[in-house]
Design an enzyme around this catalytic site. Structure first.
Site, PDB file in Angstrom:
ATOM      1  N   LYS A 298       0.955  -1.178  -0.030  1.00 16.11           N
ATOM      2  CA  LYS A 298       0.184   0.023  -0.019  1.00 16.11           C
ATOM      3  C   LYS A 298       0.820   1.124  -0.084  1.00 16.11           C
ATOM      4  CE  LYS A 298      -2.927  -2.465   3.288  1.00 16.11           C
ATOM      5  NZ  LYS A 298      -3.544  -2.471   4.584  1.00 16.11           N
ATOM      6  N   GLY A 299       2.093   1.079   0.313  1.00 10.44           N
ATOM      7  CA  GLY A 299       2.786   2.098   0.490  1.00 10.44           C
ATOM      8  C   GLY A 299       3.174   3.359  -0.556  1.00 10.44           C
TER       9      GLY A 299
ATOM     10  N   GLU B 165       7.233   2.556  -6.665  1.00 11.48           N
ATOM     11  CA  GLU B 165       7.396   2.124  -5.360  1.00 11.48           C
ATOM     12  C   GLU B 165       7.703   3.027  -4.151  1.00 11.48           C
ATOM     13  OE1 GLU B 165       7.088  -0.060  -3.041  1.00 11.48           O
ATOM     14  OE2 GLU B 165       8.210  -1.688  -3.296  1.00 11.48           O
ATOM     15  N   ASP B 166       7.255   3.073  -2.787  1.00 18.07           N
ATOM     16  CA  ASP B 166       7.586   4.048  -1.944  1.00 18.07           C
ATOM     17  C   ASP B 166       8.949   3.908  -1.621  1.00 18.07           C
ATOM     18  OD1 ASP B 166       7.768   1.488  -0.774  1.00 18.07           O
ATOM     19  OD2 ASP B 166       6.284   2.036   0.962  1.00 18.07           O
TER      20      ASP B 166
ATOM     21  N   ASP C 248      14.907  -0.401  -0.259  1.00 16.94           N
ATOM     22  CA  ASP C 248      15.646  -0.601   1.084  1.00 16.94           C
ATOM     23  C   ASP C 248      16.656  -1.532   0.708  1.00 16.94           C
ATOM     24  OD1 ASP C 248      16.172  -0.390   3.859  1.00 16.94           O
ATOM     25  OD2 ASP C 248      14.600  -1.814   4.440  1.00 16.94           O
TER      26      ASP C 248
ATOM     27  N   LYS D 109      17.409   3.926   0.361  1.00 16.41           N
ATOM     28  CA  LYS D 109      18.302   3.985   1.531  1.00 16.41           C
ATOM     29  C   LYS D 109      19.505   3.040   0.846  1.00 16.41           C
ATOM     30  CE  LYS D 109      14.654   3.175   5.186  1.00 16.41           C
ATOM     31  NZ  LYS D 109      14.482   2.413   6.008  1.00 16.41           N
TER      32      LYS D 109
ATOM     33  N   PHE E 178      14.010   4.879  10.011  1.00 12.92           N
ATOM     34  CA  PHE E 178      12.855   4.062   9.769  1.00 12.92           C
ATOM     35  C   PHE E 178      11.893   5.449   9.702  1.00 12.92           C
ATOM     36  CE2 PHE E 178       8.794   2.401  10.089  1.00 12.92           C
ATOM     37  CZ  PHE E 178       8.947   1.040   9.176  1.00 12.92           C
ATOM     38  N   VAL E 179      11.187   5.588   8.286  1.00 10.17           N
ATOM     39  CA  VAL E 179      10.536   6.793   8.130  1.00 10.17           C
ATOM     40  C   VAL E 179       9.032   6.319   7.805  1.00 10.17           C
ATOM     41  CG1 VAL E 179      12.211   8.033   7.188  1.00 10.17           C
ATOM     42  CG2 VAL E 179      10.928   6.642   5.551  1.00 10.17           C
TER      43      VAL E 179
ATOM     44  N   ASP F 254       4.063   3.334   6.236  1.00  9.68           N
ATOM     45  CA  ASP F 254       3.264   3.057   7.772  1.00  9.68           C
ATOM     46  C   ASP F 254       4.448   2.571   8.741  1.00  9.68           C
ATOM     47  OD1 ASP F 254       3.581   0.403   6.236  1.00  9.68           O
ATOM     48  OD2 ASP F 254       2.499  -0.179   8.031  1.00  9.68           O
TER      49      ASP F 254
ATOM     50  N   ARG G 131       0.270   6.671   7.495  1.00  8.66           N
ATOM     51  CA  ARG G 131       0.215   6.843   6.092  1.00  8.66           C
ATOM     52  C   ARG G 131      -0.322   7.984   5.486  1.00  8.66           C
ATOM     53  NH1 ARG G 131       1.451   1.584   3.865  1.00  8.66           N
ATOM     54  NH2 ARG G 131       0.626  -0.119   5.090  1.00  8.66           N
TER      55      ARG G 131
HETATM   56  P1  IMP Z   1      13.195  -3.983   0.260  1.00  6.80           P
HETATM   57  O1  IMP Z   1      12.753  -5.309  -0.390  1.00  6.80           O
HETATM   58  O2  IMP Z   1      14.113  -4.183   1.528  1.00  6.80           O
HETATM   59  O3  IMP Z   1      13.798  -3.042  -0.741  1.00  6.80           O
HETATM   60  O4  IMP Z   1      12.018  -3.506   1.135  1.00  6.80           O
HETATM   61  C1  IMP Z   1      11.141  -2.402   0.688  1.00  6.80           C
HETATM   62  C2  IMP Z   1       9.816  -2.318   1.306  1.00  6.80           C
HETATM   63  O5  IMP Z   1      10.096  -2.356   3.032  1.00  6.80           O
HETATM   64  C3  IMP Z   1       9.152  -1.179   1.366  1.00  6.80           C
HETATM   65  O6  IMP Z   1       8.279  -1.324   0.119  1.00  6.80           O
HETATM   66  C4  IMP Z   1       8.426  -0.554   2.417  1.00  6.80           C
HETATM   67  O7  IMP Z   1       7.273  -1.203   2.746  1.00  6.80           O
HETATM   68  C5  IMP Z   1       9.589  -1.508   3.525  1.00  6.80           C
HETATM   69  N1  IMP Z   1      10.266  -0.302   4.182  1.00  6.80           N
HETATM   70  C6  IMP Z   1      11.417  -0.243   4.184  1.00  6.80           C
HETATM   71  N2  IMP Z   1      11.929   0.670   4.857  1.00  6.80           N
HETATM   72  C7  IMP Z   1      10.883   1.145   5.363  1.00  6.80           C
HETATM   73  C8  IMP Z   1      10.821   2.536   6.246  1.00  6.80           C
HETATM   74  O8  IMP Z   1      11.782   3.358   6.422  1.00  6.80           O
HETATM   75  N3  IMP Z   1       9.457   3.021   6.430  1.00  6.80           N
HETATM   76  C9  IMP Z   1       8.335   2.102   6.112  1.00  6.80           C
HETATM   77  N4  IMP Z   1       8.620   0.968   5.162  1.00  6.80           N
HETATM   78  C10 IMP Z   1       9.786   0.610   4.980  1.00  6.80           C
END
Ligand code: IMP
Length: 175
Positions: free
Chosen positions: A44-45, A100-101, A104, A132, A153-154, A160, A166
């Site tokens: 949902k992000g 994508e939001d 990470d 990040k 963590f944002v 969320d 959100r």
């Molecule tokens: P990745 O597969 O580790 O790149 O994960 C990405 C997902 O982790 C994002 O789509 C978010 O849902 C979640 N996520 C990673 N960092 C944060 C954060 O700082 N705040 C909120 N959600 C996060």
């Protein structure tokens, strides 16, 4: 318990709005004028980012959504991602932009790019509001990045913590 909005603001609403308009301009510039763009967003992000991004686009846009989760968090250590909701329509011959939001570790995005590329889009690019880089586990290509941030963590602007925050128009640090 009374609701309290996080006060540690990382990126104010006006800065986000300005940057999202710039990203929309960059995306528009990178495609021919008559290219119809198909935005595929991850629930949902990314919903707030997507809403602002498409309203700044200067051309025809269509949308589709998918949802991924979660063996515990969004991915496990092997990078396996579970697809909870697939797209409603095919991607053959379309100019697809994944929205994508945040990227990470990059595992979610790497998985999405792989399965969507296999569906034969004319082009496939990715737009992320946040990155990040210090957390990256896989090398994943992101064509449009709103802001590069430290490992904090944002929340807010679609992101969320336990389904909270959100709705905030700005990005705040929770830790
Ligand atoms: P990745 O597969 O580790 O790149 O994960 C990405 C997902 O982790 C994002 O789509 C978010 O849902 C979640 N996520 C990673 N960092 C944060 C954060 O700082 N705040 C909120 N959600 C996060």
């Amino acid at each position: 318990m009374a609701y309290e909005a996080p006060k540690n603001i990382l990126i104010p609403a006006e800065d986000i709005q300005r940057r999202v308009r710039e990203l929309a301009f960059e995306i528009g510039r990178d495609y021919a004028d008559d290219a119809q763009l198909h935005f595929v967003s991850v629930l949902k992000g990314a919903f707030v980012f997507l809403g602002d991004l498409v309203r700044s686009m200067d051309r025809g846009v269509s949308l589709d959504f998918m949802a991924v989760s979660s063996y515990g968090k969004s991915v496990n250590s092997s990078g396996e991602v579970r697809l909870l909701k697939d797209l409603d329509s095919g991607l053959e011959g379309r100019n697809v932009i994944i929205v994508e939001d945040i990227v990470d570790t990059g595992l979610t995005l790497a998985y999405l790019q792989e399965i969507l590329r296999a569906r034969g889009p004319k082009s496939l690019r990715t737009a992320c509001l946040l990155s990040k880089p210090s957390r990256r586990k896989v090398d994943v290509k992101v064509d449009y990045i709103g802001f590069t941030i430290e490992d904090r963590f944002v929340v807010g602007y679609g992101l969320d913590y336990a389904e909270q925050y959100r709705h905030l128009p700005y990005l705040a640090v929770l830790d």
